[in-house]
Design an enzyme around this catalytic site. Structure first.
Site, PDB file in Angstrom:
ATOM      1  N   LYS A  19       0.827  -1.196   0.000  1.00  0.00           N
ATOM      2  CA  LYS A  19       0.000   0.000   0.000  1.00  0.00           C
ATOM      3  C   LYS A  19       0.866   1.252   0.000  1.00  0.00           C
ATOM      4  O   LYS A  19       0.659   2.168  -0.802  1.00  0.00           O
ATOM      5  CB  LYS A  19      -0.918  -0.021   1.223  1.00  0.00           C
ATOM      6  CG  LYS A  19      -2.149   0.821   1.103  1.00  0.00           C
ATOM      7  CD  LYS A  19      -3.015   0.700   2.364  1.00  0.00           C
ATOM      8  CE  LYS A  19      -3.768  -0.624   2.412  1.00  0.00           C
ATOM      9  NZ  LYS A  19      -4.415  -0.842   3.729  1.00  0.00           N
ATOM     10  N   ARG A  75      -3.463   3.186   8.422  1.00  0.00           N
ATOM     11  CA  ARG A  75      -3.765   2.024   7.586  1.00  0.00           C
ATOM     12  C   ARG A  75      -2.640   1.011   7.590  1.00  0.00           C
ATOM     13  O   ARG A  75      -1.475   1.358   7.464  1.00  0.00           O
ATOM     14  CB  ARG A  75      -3.998   2.479   6.135  1.00  0.00           C
ATOM     15  CG  ARG A  75      -4.809   3.734   6.016  1.00  0.00           C
ATOM     16  CD  ARG A  75      -4.820   4.278   4.600  1.00  0.00           C
ATOM     17  NE  ARG A  75      -5.376   3.348   3.636  1.00  0.00           N
ATOM     18  CZ  ARG A  75      -5.308   3.525   2.325  1.00  0.00           C
ATOM     19  NH1 ARG A  75      -4.680   4.596   1.815  1.00  0.00           N
ATOM     20  NH2 ARG A  75      -5.832   2.641   1.508  1.00  0.00           N
ATOM     21  N   GLY A 113      -8.432  -7.555   3.868  1.00  0.00           N
ATOM     22  CA  GLY A 113      -9.324  -7.616   5.016  1.00  0.00           C
ATOM     23  C   GLY A 113      -8.746  -8.277   6.256  1.00  0.00           C
ATOM     24  O   GLY A 113      -9.449  -8.479   7.233  1.00  0.00           O
ATOM     25  N   MET A 156      -6.042  -7.270   8.141  1.00  0.00           N
ATOM     26  CA  MET A 156      -5.540  -6.397   9.193  1.00  0.00           C
ATOM     27  C   MET A 156      -6.407  -5.148   9.273  1.00  0.00           C
ATOM     28  O   MET A 156      -7.385  -5.013   8.564  1.00  0.00           O
ATOM     29  CB  MET A 156      -4.081  -6.072   8.944  1.00  0.00           C
ATOM     30  CG  MET A 156      -3.206  -7.270   9.270  1.00  0.00           C
ATOM     31  SD  MET A 156      -1.500  -6.915   8.994  1.00  0.00           S
ATOM     32  CE  MET A 156      -1.565  -6.344   7.341  1.00  0.00           C
ATOM     33  N   ARG A 172      -3.084  -1.794  -6.457  1.00  0.00           N
ATOM     34  CA  ARG A 172      -2.302  -3.032  -6.403  1.00  0.00           C
ATOM     35  C   ARG A 172      -2.678  -3.866  -7.613  1.00  0.00           C
ATOM     36  O   ARG A 172      -3.702  -3.629  -8.245  1.00  0.00           O
ATOM     37  CB  ARG A 172      -2.600  -3.801  -5.110  1.00  0.00           C
ATOM     38  CG  ARG A 172      -4.039  -4.224  -5.004  1.00  0.00           C
ATOM     39  CD  ARG A 172      -4.355  -4.820  -3.658  1.00  0.00           C
ATOM     40  NE  ARG A 172      -5.795  -4.857  -3.474  1.00  0.00           N
ATOM     41  CZ  ARG A 172      -6.412  -4.885  -2.298  1.00  0.00           C
ATOM     42  NH1 ARG A 172      -5.714  -4.879  -1.195  1.00  0.00           N
ATOM     43  NH2 ARG A 172      -7.711  -4.922  -2.228  1.00  0.00           N
ATOM     44  N   HIS A 185     -15.634  -9.330   0.437  1.00  0.00           N
ATOM     45  CA  HIS A 185     -14.703 -10.365   0.894  1.00  0.00           C
ATOM     46  C   HIS A 185     -14.934 -11.687   0.170  1.00  0.00           C
ATOM     47  O   HIS A 185     -14.001 -12.299  -0.355  1.00  0.00           O
ATOM     48  CB  HIS A 185     -14.865 -10.548   2.406  1.00  0.00           C
ATOM     49  CG  HIS A 185     -13.985 -11.611   2.977  1.00  0.00           C
ATOM     50  ND1 HIS A 185     -14.426 -12.892   3.221  1.00  0.00           N
ATOM     51  CD2 HIS A 185     -12.682 -11.587   3.304  1.00  0.00           C
ATOM     52  CE1 HIS A 185     -13.433 -13.606   3.706  1.00  0.00           C
ATOM     53  NE2 HIS A 185     -12.353 -12.834   3.758  1.00  0.00           N
ATOM     54  N   ARG A 216       1.186 -50.164 -22.318  1.00  0.00           N
ATOM     55  CA  ARG A 216       1.723 -50.944 -21.203  1.00  0.00           C
ATOM     56  C   ARG A 216       1.063 -52.315 -21.196  1.00  0.00           C
ATOM     57  O   ARG A 216      -0.166 -52.434 -21.272  1.00  0.00           O
ATOM     58  CB  ARG A 216       1.433 -50.244 -19.880  1.00  0.00           C
ATOM     59  CG  ARG A 216       1.959 -51.032 -18.689  1.00  0.00           C
ATOM     60  CD  ARG A 216       1.730 -50.309 -17.391  1.00  0.00           C
ATOM     61  NE  ARG A 216       0.311 -50.284 -17.033  1.00  0.00           N
ATOM     62  CZ  ARG A 216      -0.158 -49.652 -15.960  1.00  0.00           C
ATOM     63  NH1 ARG A 216       0.662 -48.982 -15.167  1.00  0.00           N
ATOM     64  NH2 ARG A 216      -1.444 -49.672 -15.695  1.00  0.00           N
ATOM     65  N   SER A 222       9.921 -45.154 -18.451  1.00  0.00           N
ATOM     66  CA  SER A 222       8.843 -44.243 -18.085  1.00  0.00           C
ATOM     67  C   SER A 222       8.649 -44.376 -16.581  1.00  0.00           C
ATOM     68  O   SER A 222       8.345 -45.455 -16.078  1.00  0.00           O
ATOM     69  CB  SER A 222       7.572 -44.623 -18.837  1.00  0.00           C
ATOM     70  OG  SER A 222       6.516 -43.798 -18.397  1.00  0.00           O
ATOM     71  N   THR A 279       5.526 -42.869 -11.218  1.00  0.00           N
ATOM     72  CA  THR A 279       5.800 -42.256  -9.914  1.00  0.00           C
ATOM     73  C   THR A 279       4.724 -42.548  -8.872  1.00  0.00           C
ATOM     74  O   THR A 279       4.954 -42.307  -7.691  1.00  0.00           O
ATOM     75  CB  THR A 279       5.986 -40.736 -10.061  1.00  0.00           C
ATOM     76  OG1 THR A 279       4.909 -40.218 -10.828  1.00  0.00           O
ATOM     77  CG2 THR A 279       7.295 -40.416 -10.733  1.00  0.00           C
ATOM     78  N   ASN A 280       3.573 -43.078  -9.285  1.00  0.00           N
ATOM     79  CA  ASN A 280       2.588 -43.471  -8.263  1.00  0.00           C
ATOM     80  C   ASN A 280       3.113 -44.660  -7.465  1.00  0.00           C
ATOM     81  O   ASN A 280       3.221 -44.612  -6.246  1.00  0.00           O
ATOM     82  CB  ASN A 280       1.250 -43.851  -8.902  1.00  0.00           C
ATOM     83  CG  ASN A 280       0.628 -42.709  -9.671  1.00  0.00           C
ATOM     84  OD1 ASN A 280       1.009 -41.560  -9.486  1.00  0.00           O
ATOM     85  ND2 ASN A 280      -0.314 -43.030 -10.531  1.00  0.00           N
ATOM     86  N   CYS A 303       4.891 -41.083 -16.295  1.00  0.00           N
ATOM     87  CA  CYS A 303       3.479 -41.292 -16.594  1.00  0.00           C
ATOM     88  C   CYS A 303       2.632 -41.391 -15.336  1.00  0.00           C
ATOM     89  O   CYS A 303       1.479 -41.771 -15.387  1.00  0.00           O
ATOM     90  CB  CYS A 303       3.290 -42.527 -17.469  1.00  0.00           C
ATOM     91  SG  CYS A 303       3.789 -44.043 -16.664  1.00  0.00           S
TER      92      CYS A 303
HETATM   93  P1  ADP Z   1      -7.725  -2.387   3.516  1.00  0.00           P
HETATM   94  O1  ADP Z   1      -6.303  -2.775   3.432  1.00  0.00           O
HETATM   95  O2  ADP Z   1      -8.535  -3.245   4.416  1.00  0.00           O
HETATM   96  O3  ADP Z   1      -8.319  -2.167   2.171  1.00  0.00           O
HETATM   97  P2  ADP Z   1      -7.381   0.431   3.706  1.00  0.00           P
HETATM   98  O4  ADP Z   1      -6.253   0.954   4.491  1.00  0.00           O
HETATM   99  O5  ADP Z   1      -7.183   0.421   2.243  1.00  0.00           O
HETATM  100  O6  ADP Z   1      -7.764  -0.991   4.266  1.00  0.00           O
HETATM  101  O7  ADP Z   1      -8.651   1.263   4.068  1.00  0.00           O
HETATM  102  C1  ADP Z   1      -9.925   0.884   3.683  1.00  0.00           C
HETATM  103  C2  ADP Z   1     -10.666   2.042   3.084  1.00  0.00           C
HETATM  104  O8  ADP Z   1     -10.689   3.125   3.988  1.00  0.00           O
HETATM  105  C3  ADP Z   1     -10.044   2.627   1.846  1.00  0.00           C
HETATM  106  O9  ADP Z   1     -10.384   1.936   0.703  1.00  0.00           O
HETATM  107  C4  ADP Z   1     -10.650   4.005   1.828  1.00  0.00           C
HETATM  108  O10 ADP Z   1     -11.899   3.969   1.237  1.00  0.00           O
HETATM  109  C5  ADP Z   1     -10.760   4.337   3.288  1.00  0.00           C
HETATM  110  N1  ADP Z   1      -9.634   5.214   3.609  1.00  0.00           N
HETATM  111  C6  ADP Z   1      -8.430   4.888   4.082  1.00  0.00           C
HETATM  112  N2  ADP Z   1      -7.662   5.985   4.225  1.00  0.00           N
HETATM  113  C7  ADP Z   1      -8.396   7.030   3.796  1.00  0.00           C
HETATM  114  C8  ADP Z   1      -8.158   8.436   3.687  1.00  0.00           C
HETATM  115  N3  ADP Z   1      -6.989   8.971   4.004  1.00  0.00           N
HETATM  116  N4  ADP Z   1      -9.157   9.183   3.209  1.00  0.00           N
HETATM  117  C9  ADP Z   1     -10.355   8.645   2.874  1.00  0.00           C
HETATM  118  N5  ADP Z   1     -10.634   7.343   2.958  1.00  0.00           N
HETATM  119  C10 ADP Z   1      -9.668   6.538   3.428  1.00  0.00           C
HETATM  120 MG    MG Z   2       2.339 -49.028 -11.527  1.00  0.00          MG
HETATM  121 MG    MG Z   3      -7.652  -1.030   0.848  1.00  0.00          MG
END
Ligand code: ADP
Ligand code: MG
Ligand code: MG
Length: 896
Positions: free
Chosen positions: A27, A97, A106, A108, A346, A467, A642, A788, A791-792, A855
């Site tokens: 990030k 963040r 999601g 951390m 990313r 998620h 075979r 041949s 490997t099993n 094989c």
């Molecule tokens: P994750 O890694 O779980 O995606 P982020 O650190 O990207 O967490 O934060 C999740 C969301 O929080 C971001 O997608 C954004 O929408 C909001 N956010 C984070 N920092 C800012 C900021 N400085 N201003 C506005 N929104 C923010």
């Molecule tokens: Mg055999």
């Molecule tokens: Mg994010």
């Protein structure tokens, strides 16, 4: 430069050069890179992953200089932004963040809107700030801080919010009035006090509390579990990003959203994503409100209309990022007062379909070379393109019956049917007995194990970037999200859709390519790619990309790829997939045919030469026509046949009736035959009278098979068909076995070929599947034109693990870390691999031109293919459906 731990991004004073992802996290590096590219990013700074390691190693202490560096960087941001952190009238707010070197969606924590307290909110409002907006920020801060830093369950805040919505009679948080928010804030603070964890009013204390919570979250249970499942190191640590807030919740010209620079399900070009008006980021990721599509098909709604300027900027940003990063991007953004700000970029996770399509398109766009396209697609991802789709007719019938119970967003393509499981734990339990569809209101990181176990995933809430959607795409599982008609009631063990009730354990089908949810079990049929390859349907964009990618792989690979096929039908499938021959044609499968099995049995239990001859005379023409079919399907390509391999007991009649039938056919007393069968029974048949041992004790069987091969080959040659048969002897462990069998086989070939006046050359080789064969490979090679590796069996005999019985202890072995993985799935390089290396070297020592292949099942496993490439085999052979995977794996093996 005294700065060591903290690195600024956004605005002035940012160091140039390619940011280091390991130091800044993905990030942080992305934010720095975007700033360099002139993309609008709210300014801030990254506390490096080094601090996380330091923190872990020093029992939660920070490096001495850190506080000073943070102060300096905060001051810079304040200067640039013209606002002060913790100041009353016009306060600067920040987000804190997490961000590790490898994306862990999601897993951390992140806290938004830091820098508020009762006093600051009051002062700012009296200085003219919009009260509803400020209070909305404050209540968000209280609940996020409460949840992440103070460990008060998120649900307790949600309850308070829900009560507020009910009281005011509104549907969403965005509709709550400023006054209602005053009550929410008071209730939140009371809740925190009730837990004995009052909210810290001092903004600096908030900042450090949040920073520490993020560093702590690196080591929380779900993050560790995620790293374990993904095979990621615990060492890398997370960075912390502190960033000026921009606001998507300031009114109707504000929004927050997530987007992909191309469609992550299909790979189609064009921005694909979702946004929520008047909301903050957490609202999208949590999947509580179902967001709007950024650019719905043939519709001028979406961002184009509402946020035209921001949308144009977003398109430009995506273009710039793709050009720079040469890959599809997954971005997070916020629109504040009509202006676009980028918050994250990313490389996007994608399905197998999208991976192939994007890699090929990017070659056409001159962004990457074909070799890189090949490196971008995981071989295993190809299996998604070959995965079945529901039989259309059956689906239509189900729809006509009214069984299409709901529709949602097609988040992960492919068709899946199974029993409904309503929790992750139940999914994992039930999956032991058959396929399961995990159905949830929405998923969270805790559900990861159940998602792994399920055949498909269905959620009632959430968007394409929720998620469930992200994880399912990563796992390559069919997935539907946001099927809003479903009322999932885990407590009552049921799902309601209007008046219909579906219970846990009921059959359900989901079509992850269309988003349809159907009650009952549907059968699946061939995928689009298969229909093109097998049924001559016109090429589609997906099948074309598939073909081109594999052609590039073919240019790169050294290994040949053959297939294991026993029938002309299998052979044709494999050929359409690009197989360059058959590496293993098992003859016993032909023997189990109803018409033949009695004759096979007679040949085996025969007490004298005559009886056996009679039986084999019946079998000869049948075998011959089998081989003709297969040789013809593989015209021009080698086919390794075979000779009979399995243990005797597999052919013996079982039970009184079968014995009586065979007895009458042979003109014997049933009781006499029962005695014979008794005598032939073995305690440990897999290590018993099988393979070449049978060939040596009952040579007529092999002789018949060799004759059938030779006659089939001669017949086809006469018809002008190019045949390349190879004869393979199974289970050889000693030189004498091979020597004798070779001369027997040669004698038969000579007899038949001279009778037929044919000059055909048919190589004779052996499997290397008994450890002893590998050890004396130099001597065996004198009598073998090719090896041949089976490997099993080689794995079974090297470990001393019975293939048929490992189920009772292998899972435990893997769980306890005694074995790193299943050696029958991916070759054990350290042990079995050593035998392979040894046999390769010794085999070549005595016969430099010896042809070497494999094989076993391992021939279609990408990691094993890499090993076989490295030891210099000539080919791998695998089941037809894995041929494309092996082609790609073989190409990638040449790249590392
Ligand atoms: P994750 O890694 O779980 O995606 P982020 O650190 O990207 O967490 O934060 C999740 C969301 O929080 C971001 O997608 C954004 O929408 C909001 N956010 C984070 N920092 C800012 C900021 N400085 N201003 C506005 N929104 C923010
Ligand atoms: Mg055999
Ligand atoms: Mg994010």
């Amino acid at each position: 430069m005294s700065q060591r731990y903290v690195f600024p991004f956004g605005g002035d004073g940012v160091a140039e050069g390619k940011p280091d992802k390991n130091l800044l996290g993905g990030k942080g590096a992305g934010l720095a890179e975007m700033s360099h590219l002139g993309i609008p990013v709210p300014p801030g700074f990254t506390i490096s992953t080094e601090v996380c390691r330091f923190y872990q190693q020093h029992d939660g202490k920070y490096p001495e200089d850190l506080a000073q560096e943070v102060e300096e960087n905060l001051a810079r941001v304040e200067r640039e932004h013209g606002k002060r952190f913790g100041e009353g009238k016009d306060p600067l707010l920040v987000s804190v963040r997490s961000g590790a070197p490898v994306s862990m969606p999601g897993m951390m924590d992140t806290i938004l809107n830091l820098g508020l307290n009762d006093e600051i909110v009051a002062q700012a409002i009296s200085a003219g700030a919009e009260s509803r907006f400020l209070r909305d920020c404050y209540r968000r801060l209280l609940s996020m801080y409460g949840d992440v830093v103070l460990n008060v369950p998120h649900s307790e805040f949600e309850e308070i919010l829900e009560q507020a919505r009910e009281r005011q009679g509104v549907e969403t948080d965005a509709q709550l009035s400023s006054e209602a928010l005053v009550d929410v804030i008071a209730a939140y603070k009371a809740k925190l006090a009730e837990h004995g964890k009052p909210f810290p009013e001092d903004p600096k204390e908030q900042l450090w509390g949040a920073i520490t919570a993020v560093f702590e979250s690196w080591d929380n249970r779900r993050a560790r579990e995620y790293r374990r499942l993904q095979g990621l190191s615990n060492e890398m640590g997370t960075a912390v990003n502190v960033q000026v807030m921009v606001f998507g919740n300031r009114g109707d010209d504000c929004a927050t959203g997530v987007a992909f620079s191309r469609n992550p399900a299909t790979g189609e070009k064009g921005i694909f994503g979702e946004y929520l008006v008047n909301a903050q980021g957490e609202d999208v990721v949590a999947g509580i409100r179902t967001p709007q599509s950024i650019s719905p098909d043939g519709d001028s709604s979406g961002m184009t209309g509402q946020f035209g300027a921001a949308y144009e900027t977003l398109k430009g940003v995506c273009r710039t990022l793709e050009k720079e990063r040469r890959d599809m991007q997954d971005v997070e953004f916020t629109v504040d007062g009509g202006r676009l700000y980028m918050l994250q970029t990313r490389n996007g996770k994608r399905t197998g379909f999208a991976a192939v399509r994007i890699a090929v398109d990017m070659v056409d766009e001159n962004l990457i070379e074909p070799a890189e396209a090949v490196a971008r697609v995981e071989p295993e991802q190809l299996s998604q393109l070959l995965a079945p789709v529901f039989d259309l007719e059956q689906k239509q019938e189900a729809i006509a019956r009214g069984d299409r119970v709901a529709e949602g967003l097609p988040a992960g393509p492919g068709a899946a049917s199974g029993k409904i499981a309503l929790s992750a734990e139940r999914a994992a339990e039930m999956a032991v007995n058959g396929s399961v569809i995990l159905v949830r209101a929405e998923t969270s990181p805790e559900d990861i194990v159940g998602m792994h176990a399920a055949a498909g995933i269905l959620t009632a809430r959430g968007g394409m970037t929720s998620h469930a959607a992200v994880v399912a795409r990563g796992l390559g599982k069919p997935c539907i999200v946001g099927a809003g008609a479903l009322r999932v009631d885990e407590g009552a063990n049921e799902i309601r859709v209007d008046d219909r009730v579906l219970r846990e354990g009921d059959e359900l089908s989901i079509d992850g390519s269309t988003g349809e949810v159907l009650a009952g079990r549907l059968t699946a049929r061939e995928s689009e790619v298969l229909q093109v390859l097998m049924e001559g349907r016109d090429e589609t964009p997906a099948s074309k990309a598939f073909r081109r990618l594999l052609e590039w792989a073919d240019d790169l690979r050294r290994l040949d790829v053959r297939t294991n096929a026993d029938t002309p039908a299998d052979a044709s499938v494999a050929r359409a997939f690009g197989a360059e021959g058959i590496g293993l044609c098992r003859t016993e499968h032909m023997f189990f045919d109803e018409e033949r099995i009695a004759w096979v049995r007679q040949a085996i239990v025969a007490e004298n030469q005559d009886e056996r001859k009679q039986a084999l005379e019946h079998l000869l023409p049948m075998q011959q026509s089998d081989f003709e079919g297969i040789f013809e399907a593989m015209a021009g390509l080698p086919v390794t046949v075979r000779l009979l391999d399995p243990p005797l007991h597999e052919f013996l009649p079982k039970g009184e009736r079968a014995i009586a039938e065979l007895a009458s056919q042979m003109g014997l007393e049933a009781s006499h035959l029962a005695d014979v069968v008794d005598r032939l029974a073995e305690t440990n048949p897999m290590l018993g009278h099988r393979g070449c041992r049978l060939g040596l004790t009952a040579p007529d069987i092999y002789t018949m098979q060799v004759e059938a091969i030779a006659r089939a080959a001669v017949n086809l040659t006469r018809r002008g068909i190019d045949v390349k048969p190879e004869i393979m002897v199974p289970l050889v462990g000693s030189t004498n076995e091979m020597e004798r069998l070779r001369s027997m086989i040669e004698a038969t070939l000579q007899r038949v070929l001279s009778e037929e006046d044919s000059g055909l050359e048919i190589p004779i080789g052996t499997m290397i599947e008994v450890p002893r064969a590998a050890l004396v490979a130099d001597k065996i090679a004198v009598y073998a034109d090719f090896f041949s590796f089976g490997t099993n069996d080689l794995t079974q005999m090297t470990f001393g693990f019975s293939r048929d019985d490992v189920g009772s202890f292998l899972p435990r072995y893997i769980e306890d870390g005694i074995l790193r993985g299943d050696p029958f799935a991916s070759i054990d390089v350290d042990g079995v691999g050593q035998l392979v290396r040894l046999a390769v070297a010794r085999g070549r020592e005595s016969r430099s031109q010896i042809k070497l292949g494999v094989c076993g099942e391992h021939g279609g496993d990408p990691r094993s293919v890499e090993f076989f490439d490295s030891v210099g085999l000539d080919y791998v052979s695998c089941s037809p459906y894995r041929v494309p995977i092996a082609r790609l794996a073989a190409a990638r093996a040449q790249q590392d």
